[in-house]
Scaffold this motif. Structure first.
Motif, PDB file in Angstrom:
ATOM      1  N   ARG A 118     -12.275  35.491  53.234  1.00  0.00           N
ATOM      2  CA  ARG A 118     -10.867  35.738  52.865  1.00  0.00           C
ATOM      3  C   ARG A 118     -10.311  34.619  51.979  1.00  0.00           C
ATOM      4  O   ARG A 118      -9.535  34.871  51.066  1.00  0.00           O
ATOM      5  CB  ARG A 118      -9.997  35.877  54.123  1.00  0.00           C
ATOM      6  N   TYR A 119     -10.731  33.395  52.251  1.00  0.00           N
ATOM      7  CA  TYR A 119     -10.293  32.266  51.428  1.00  0.00           C
ATOM      8  C   TYR A 119     -10.793  32.424  49.990  1.00  0.00           C
ATOM      9  O   TYR A 119     -10.039  32.249  49.041  1.00  0.00           O
ATOM     10  CB  TYR A 119     -10.804  30.963  52.046  1.00  0.00           C
ATOM     11  N   MET A 172     -11.590  35.187  48.514  1.00  0.00           N
ATOM     12  CA  MET A 172     -10.887  36.328  47.937  1.00  0.00           C
ATOM     13  C   MET A 172      -9.503  35.887  47.435  1.00  0.00           C
ATOM     14  O   MET A 172      -9.074  36.265  46.341  1.00  0.00           O
ATOM     15  CB  MET A 172     -10.735  37.443  48.979  1.00  0.00           C
TER      16      MET A 172
END
Length: 167
Positions: free
Chosen positions: A44-45, A47
């Motif tokens: 997620r980071y 992304m």
């Protein structure tokens, strides 16, 4: 954590059950290994970083486009000023040419008058040649002075035109 796991063969004491244990969650994150949670957070980071970089590139592209548009607008304004300066220069050149023509006409008419006067005076008096020479010289000096004034006016116009071109 044991407090969050519900095991089939393990029974908890009554006091622990009264506190609400085991707590049952819908998402089951508490049951996952820490490595899985870390890899999810890392994905997620990355992304988020890609998303932010994409938007920064778009913003910089917009800024560059705006600056190029402003430069083109400024260039068009400058070219408009240059064209206006050229037009004024052309008008001054036309005015100078018309003034030159008028001065030439005047000088020709004065020459004709001087010739007529000199012929008529030659016929009337032959002894007054010195006074005639002075009059002729005076008229020639006047013509030369007019020509000098015209030349200085041309030089001034040329300087003005250069200044307007620099703008």
């Amino acid at each position: 954590d044991v407090n969050f796991l519900q095991l089939e063969d393990d029974d908890l004491r009554e006091d622990i059950k009264s506190l609400g244990f085991p707590i049952i969650h819908k998402h089951k994150l508490c049951c996952l290994r820490q490595e899985l949670v870390d890899s999810f957070v890392e994905a997620r980071y990355f992304m988020f970083i890609r998303y932010a970089a994409f938007h920064l590139q778009q913003l910089s592209a917009k800024r560059q486009q705006k600056t190029s548009e402003q430069k083109s607008i400024e260039d068009s304004k400058d070219s408009g000023k240059i064209e206006a300066a050229k037009e004024t220069e052309k008008e001054t050149n036309k005015d100078d040419k018309s003034q030159n023509k008028e001065i030439k006409r005047e000088s020709k008419s004065q020459d004709k008058e001087v010739k007529r006067d000199s012929k008529s005076q030659d016929k009337e008096t032959k002894g007054d040649s010195k006074s005639q020479d002075k009059e002729i010289k005076d008229k020639k000096q006047k013509r030369e002075e007019k020509k000098e004034k015209l030349d200085t006016a041309k030089k001034d116009d040329a300087k003005d035109a250069e200044k307007t071109e620099k703008l």
